[in-house]
Design an enzyme around this catalytic site. Structure first.
Site, PDB file in Angstrom:
ATOM      1  N   LYS A 111     -46.490  24.234  25.567  1.00 10.28           N
ATOM      2  CA  LYS A 111     -45.900  25.119  26.574  1.00 10.28           C
ATOM      3  C   LYS A 111     -45.694  24.311  27.859  1.00 10.28           C
ATOM      4  O   LYS A 111     -46.640  23.663  28.337  1.00 10.28           O
ATOM      5  CB  LYS A 111     -46.855  26.288  26.802  1.00 10.28           C
ATOM      6  CG  LYS A 111     -46.192  27.574  27.214  1.00 10.28           C
ATOM      7  CD  LYS A 111     -47.241  28.681  27.150  1.00 10.28           C
ATOM      8  CE  LYS A 111     -46.724  29.973  27.684  1.00 10.28           C
ATOM      9  NZ  LYS A 111     -47.798  30.947  27.861  1.00 10.28           N
TER      10      LYS A 111
HETATM   11  C1  E4P Z   1     -47.258  34.293  28.019  1.00 11.93           C
HETATM   12  O1  E4P Z   1     -46.805  33.313  27.517  1.00 11.93           O
HETATM   13  C2  E4P Z   1     -47.402  34.466  29.477  1.00 11.93           C
HETATM   14  O2  E4P Z   1     -48.153  33.443  30.015  1.00 11.93           O
HETATM   15  C3  E4P Z   1     -47.965  35.815  29.764  1.00 11.93           C
HETATM   16  O3  E4P Z   1     -47.302  36.782  28.970  1.00 11.93           O
HETATM   17  C4  E4P Z   1     -47.963  36.189  31.229  1.00 11.93           C
HETATM   18  O4  E4P Z   1     -48.357  37.523  31.363  1.00 11.93           O
HETATM   19  P1  E4P Z   1     -48.836  38.149  32.770  1.00 11.93           P
HETATM   20  O5  E4P Z   1     -47.640  38.227  33.658  1.00 11.93           O
HETATM   21  O6  E4P Z   1     -49.360  39.505  32.408  1.00 11.93           O
HETATM   22  O7  E4P Z   1     -49.883  37.224  33.294  1.00 11.93           O
END
Ligand code: E4P
Length: 218
Positions: free
Chosen positions: A83
């Site tokens: 990522k």
């Molecule tokens: C996933 O890849 C993201 O990091 C995550 O969905 C972020 O979610 P949040 O905005 O609830 O922290």
């Protein structure tokens, strides 16, 4: 639509994997911090439980160091997806890793233009954050509609739309109606998906009537 779970809590991942509904996992530095565990240990453990893509995020922001971290993370297991944030260096890393056959999830996407860049960089997944856009008074689901439409215009784009920052079942259902490929869902929202008051009411009535028959099936 593929279901990923958005957590680094191994007990939750094990329980969801047992349902057969889980296609992958996403983590981020905040979720790793919340788990209180070492990133390498926790990603390795998740990869033993889930065979689909498991996103592990680099923590560096500069190309050379991001590449070093990506190489450490991808050695953990074949199903690790690296990522990277949607920055110029992040997309350069994406391009380099994709050329080597490594899956890359480009995260922190908040505009259709950013999603187009990620696709051109060879991302396996683009992660638009719907909840965080809603939080600032914008319509997160409009971003999903735009990206699905744009990617759909170009059959050569293989990047999957991974809807992130999901806060409720409506986000998920709207994303599915739009044809998004993947949703990464917090465990609490996955639990909400099962429930409907008419299911509970209907089951209670069936059980009460069944008890009156005095029968047993097995
Ligand atoms: C996933 O890849 C993201 O990091 C995550 O969905 C972020 O979610 P949040 O905005 O609830 O922290």
């Amino acid at each position: 639509m593929k279901f990923f779970v958005d957590t680094a809590e191994i007990a939750e991942i094990r329980a969801l994997a047992a349902t057969g509904l889980l296609d992958g996992v996403t983590t981020n530095p905040s979720l790793i911090a919340k788990s209180g565990r070492n990133i390498l240990d926790v990603i390795a453990e998740i990869c033993e439980v889930v065979s689909g893509p498991v996103s592990a995020e680099v923590a560096a922001t500069e190309y050379e160091q991001m590449m070093k971290e990506a190489k450490v993370l991808r050695q953990i297991a074949k199903n690790v997806a690296i990522k990277v944030p949607l920055t110029p260096d992040g997309l350069r890393v994406c391009h380099a890793l994709a050329k080597e056959g490594t899956q890359v999830n480009v995260t922190l996407c908040f505009s259709p233009a950013q999603a187009l860049l990620a696709a051109k960089a060879g991302a396996s997944f683009i992660s638009p954050f719907v909840g965080r856009l809603d939080d600032i008074g914008q319509n997160g689901m409009e971003l999903i509609a735009d990206i699905v439409q744009i990617y759909g215009n170009y059959p050569s784009i293989k990047t999957e739309v991974l809807v992130a920052s999901i806060r409720n079942p409506i986000h998920l259902i709207e994303a599915a109606k739009m044809g998004a490929d993947v949703a990464t869902i917090p465990p609490g929202v996955i639990k909400q998906l099962y429930h409907h008051p008419l299911t509970d009411k209907g089951l209670s009535a069936f059980l009460a009537d069944w008890a009156k028959t005095g029968q047993s099936i097995a």
